[in-house]
Write a protein that holds these residues in place. Sequence first.
Motif, PDB file in Angstrom:
ATOM      1  N   LEU A   1      33.364  73.265  23.034  1.00 46.72           N
ATOM      2  CA  LEU A   1      33.349  74.650  22.559  1.00 46.72           C
ATOM      3  C   LEU A   1      34.731  75.279  22.467  1.00 46.72           C
ATOM      4  N   VAL A   2      35.510  75.219  23.521  1.00 48.70           N
ATOM      5  CA  VAL A   2      36.782  75.946  23.544  1.00 48.70           C
ATOM      6  C   VAL A   2      37.973  75.051  23.216  1.00 48.70           C
ATOM      7  N   GLY A   3      37.775  73.722  23.179  1.00 46.34           N
ATOM      8  CA  GLY A   3      38.860  72.820  22.833  1.00 46.34           C
ATOM      9  C   GLY A   3      40.019  72.925  23.807  1.00 46.34           C
ATOM     10  N   ASN A   4      41.232  73.166  23.267  1.00 46.89           N
ATOM     11  CA  ASN A   4      42.432  73.270  24.092  1.00 46.89           C
ATOM     12  C   ASN A   4      42.845  74.710  24.362  1.00 46.89           C
ATOM     13  N   LEU A   5      41.988  75.652  24.012  1.00 47.83           N
ATOM     14  CA  LEU A   5      42.340  77.066  24.191  1.00 47.83           C
ATOM     15  C   LEU A   5      42.706  77.430  25.632  1.00 47.83           C
ATOM     16  N   PRO A   6      42.020  76.894  26.660  1.00 46.48           N
ATOM     17  CA  PRO A   6      42.351  77.310  28.031  1.00 46.48           C
ATOM     18  C   PRO A   6      43.787  76.998  28.439  1.00 46.48           C
ATOM     19  N   ILE A   7      44.400  75.988  27.843  1.00 43.01           N
ATOM     20  CA  ILE A   7      45.763  75.621  28.245  1.00 43.01           C
ATOM     21  C   ILE A   7      46.795  76.011  27.191  1.00 43.01           C
ATOM     22  N   MET A   8      46.379  76.776  26.191  1.00 44.34           N
ATOM     23  CA  MET A   8      47.257  77.167  25.098  1.00 44.34           C
ATOM     24  C   MET A   8      47.888  78.526  25.376  1.00 44.34           C
ATOM     25  N   ASP A   9      49.140  78.688  24.994  1.00 43.63           N
ATOM     26  CA  ASP A   9      49.803  79.980  25.084  1.00 43.63           C
ATOM     27  C   ASP A   9      49.188  80.901  24.036  1.00 43.63           C
ATOM     28  N   LYS A  10      48.369  81.864  24.478  1.00 48.79           N
ATOM     29  CA  LYS A  10      47.627  82.714  23.535  1.00 48.79           C
ATOM     30  C   LYS A  10      48.552  83.637  22.752  1.00 48.79           C
ATOM     31  N   SER A  11      49.664  84.048  23.374  1.00 48.09           N
ATOM     32  CA  SER A  11      50.568  84.980  22.703  1.00 48.09           C
ATOM     33  C   SER A  11      51.465  84.291  21.681  1.00 48.09           C
ATOM     34  N   ALA A  12      51.677  82.989  21.840  1.00 53.31           N
ATOM     35  CA  ALA A  12      52.535  82.237  20.911  1.00 53.31           C
ATOM     36  C   ALA A  12      52.090  80.778  20.911  1.00 53.31           C
ATOM     37  N   PRO A  13      51.013  80.454  20.182  1.00 49.76           N
ATOM     38  CA  PRO A  13      50.471  79.084  20.204  1.00 49.76           C
ATOM     39  C   PRO A  13      51.493  78.010  19.844  1.00 49.76           C
ATOM     40  N   PHE A  14      52.437  78.346  18.963  1.00 53.15           N
ATOM     41  CA  PHE A  14      53.396  77.328  18.535  1.00 53.15           C
ATOM     42  C   PHE A  14      54.248  76.826  19.700  1.00 53.15           C
ATOM     43  N   LYS A  15      54.422  77.647  20.728  1.00 56.05           N
ATOM     44  CA  LYS A  15      55.181  77.189  21.900  1.00 56.05           C
ATOM     45  C   LYS A  15      54.446  76.065  22.619  1.00 56.05           C
ATOM     46  N   SER A  16      53.114  76.180  22.693  1.00 52.73           N
ATOM     47  CA  SER A  16      52.323  75.103  23.303  1.00 52.73           C
ATOM     48  C   SER A  16      52.419  73.836  22.471  1.00 52.73           C
ATOM     49  N   PHE A  17      52.343  73.972  21.162  1.00 54.21           N
ATOM     50  CA  PHE A  17      52.405  72.798  20.286  1.00 54.21           C
ATOM     51  C   PHE A  17      53.753  72.081  20.437  1.00 54.21           C
ATOM     52  N   MET A  18      54.829  72.860  20.526  1.00 55.23           N
ATOM     53  CA  MET A  18      56.144  72.258  20.700  1.00 55.23           C
ATOM     54  C   MET A  18      56.221  71.508  22.035  1.00 55.23           C
ATOM     55  N   LYS A  19      55.662  72.095  23.066  1.00 60.81           N
ATOM     56  CA  LYS A  19      55.664  71.460  24.386  1.00 60.81           C
ATOM     57  C   LYS A  19      54.845  70.187  24.379  1.00 60.81           C
ATOM     58  N   TRP A  20      53.651  70.232  23.788  1.00 64.31           N
ATOM     59  CA  TRP A  20      52.772  69.066  23.775  1.00 64.31           C
ATOM     60  C   TRP A  20      53.354  67.932  22.932  1.00 64.31           C
ATOM     61  N   SER A  21      54.119  68.274  21.900  1.00 62.50           N
ATOM     62  CA  SER A  21      54.673  67.228  21.029  1.00 62.50           C
ATOM     63  C   SER A  21      55.645  66.325  21.787  1.00 62.50           C
ATOM     64  N   LYS A  22      56.224  66.836  22.883  1.00 63.70           N
ATOM     65  CA  LYS A  22      57.122  66.002  23.679  1.00 63.70           C
ATOM     66  C   LYS A  22      56.362  64.894  24.403  1.00 63.70           C
ATOM     67  N   THR A  23      55.053  65.121  24.602  1.00 66.61           N
ATOM     68  CA  THR A  23      54.207  64.113  25.244  1.00 66.61           C
ATOM     69  C   THR A  23      53.498  63.233  24.224  1.00 66.61           C
ATOM     70  N   TYR A  24      52.958  63.853  23.181  1.00 66.50           N
ATOM     71  CA  TYR A  24      52.093  63.123  22.247  1.00 66.50           C
ATOM     72  C   TYR A  24      52.776  62.741  20.938  1.00 66.50           C
ATOM     73  N   GLY A  25      53.999  63.202  20.731  1.00 65.11           N
ATOM     74  CA  GLY A  25      54.718  62.820  19.530  1.00 65.11           C
ATOM     75  C   GLY A  25      54.636  63.872  18.434  1.00 65.11           C
ATOM     76  N   PRO A  26      55.298  63.629  17.289  1.00 65.66           N
ATOM     77  CA  PRO A  26      55.396  64.629  16.220  1.00 65.66           C
ATOM     78  C   PRO A  26      54.129  64.769  15.366  1.00 65.66           C
ATOM     79  N   VAL A  27      53.149  63.884  15.579  1.00 65.20           N
ATOM     80  CA  VAL A  27      51.856  64.002  14.895  1.00 65.20           C
ATOM     81  C   VAL A  27      50.784  63.966  15.975  1.00 65.20           C
ATOM     82  N   MET A  28      50.091  65.066  16.172  1.00 65.56           N
ATOM     83  CA  MET A  28      49.126  65.118  17.280  1.00 65.56           C
ATOM     84  C   MET A  28      47.879  65.904  16.879  1.00 65.56           C
ATOM     85  N   THR A  29      46.803  65.657  17.598  1.00 60.81           N
ATOM     86  CA  THR A  29      45.527  66.321  17.360  1.00 60.81           C
ATOM     87  C   THR A  29      45.281  67.365  18.440  1.00 60.81           C
TER      88      THR A  29
END
Length: 533
Positions: A39-67
């Motif tokens: 239902l909520v996917g990755n919302l609980p661990i996402m920066d709600k005020s600036a989602p792109f900051k979470s994506f940038m952080k996660w890309s360091k773990t999962y690479g430049p193409v991630m789901t």
Amino acid sequence: MELSSSLVLVLVLAVLMLVKWKRKASGLSLPPGPLALPLVGNLPIMDKSAPFKSFMKWSKTYGPVMTVHIGLQRTVVLVGYDTVKEALVDQADDFKGRAPVPLLNRVLRGYGLAISNGDRWQQLRRFTLTTLRDFGMGRKQMEQWIQEESRHLLNSFDETKSTPVDPTFFMSRAVSNVICSLVFGQRFDYEDKNFLHLLQIISRLVRFGSSPWGQMYNIFPKLMEFLSGRHHAMFREVEDIKAFIMTKIKEHEQNVDFSDPKDFIDCFLIRLIEEKHNPDTEFHKDNMLGTVLNLFVAGTETTSTTIRYALMLLIKYPHIQEQMQREIDRVIGQNRIPNMDDRKSLPFTDAVIHEVQRYMDIVPLNFPHYATHDISFRGYVIPKVTMNTYNGQLLLSWKYFPMISSWYVVLNLDILCNFGWILFPQDTVILPMLHSVLRDEGQWETPWTFNPEHFLDANGNFKKNPAFFAFSAGKRSCVGESLARMELFLFIVSLLQKFSFSSPKGPDGIDPSPELSSFGNMPRFYDLIASPR
């Protein structure tokens, strides 16, 4: 009853396992990403005020193409200049799809240029580009319109008598009048109350789209329709803009000259009449309203917001403002009207304008793209899944199973479809993150600093940077890019030629960090003082 429910669940799980097996057997796999919850996917661990900051952080773990799963929505995020360029430019045909953003779908119902796909998008984009160019977009005629509007803008600032004012609607009135001249064939007086009312709605609409409430609507649109909130008031206000546009269309219908079209609406009406017997035409009233609304809103808000942000940064860094004014004085003086030919002689000014756009990062996530078919990219598959919700029912296509390829199973699971279920994802949304390009540490010397030197060579000449994706790239790049570039240059140079800008609170009282950072980076409101030079 319990037995039938169990059979349905077994059937669904079997289908999902077979689809997964089929994809694994083909050697294709989804990009990696953080573990998602139902239902909520990755919302609980996402920066709600600036989602792109979470994506940038996660890309360091999962690479430049991630789901990533944003609620129920499966989203493939592309990070970094090389990755985004490879997708939007090198595989442009694969990534030209546009995602059906729920907030915009609610307003546009799928019509118009911005969120359409396939033949509709191709016809409307080709027509829009050709028509805008015919009316001078990027040419001398358009330059003259902007120069004329600059005079009105300068007069409005002169009337402030150096008292503090909020520049928001000073900018939006001027910029909007340029697109109004193109689309409606007229400009509006700055004191026109209806015009100002529409500009206020546009400002609120864009800010709402980047607010937490607006993003909640995009994530859970069916649920939000049942909840009270300001999104309902926002939709009612947008009807005022649509009613205004329809009034202008009706006026044009009564006065259109087939031999001498005066503006975009005239040209669309002529094309509509020419193709009225074509059953496959995309030139009809719904697409006219949608496309004009696209042009009016986008042509007003993005450029005016960028100019307002530019003045904010020049107040924050007065030495840069002063250096621009010295260059303008040396090349143009304080009396001659600036023109586009001056740009090549104003390298520092040109560099500052580009850096404003890079640093502002106005659409950090980019406008969402869409997998209209299965896309093979960097060894992964970005799938257009075969499970879709439709009219409150769940439709499972059995295309993976040739022995029963003509069969469809429809499961009446209205509650699950309305409120979501992680086992049944929607089609794949793709976010080629412009933020990750405009802040790519491999492309910019000081990506987190406002630094015009990014666009200057060792001799002080202007230099291009291939990672300047402020207007996106590829087949879905901004249709009004050449107009926006011209407006930014002529308006900003004209303003600095005649005024020096400061804040009642001084440079330290200016906060250039965005107030909202979601779909767009929305700058804070502020007051400025325009002092005649």
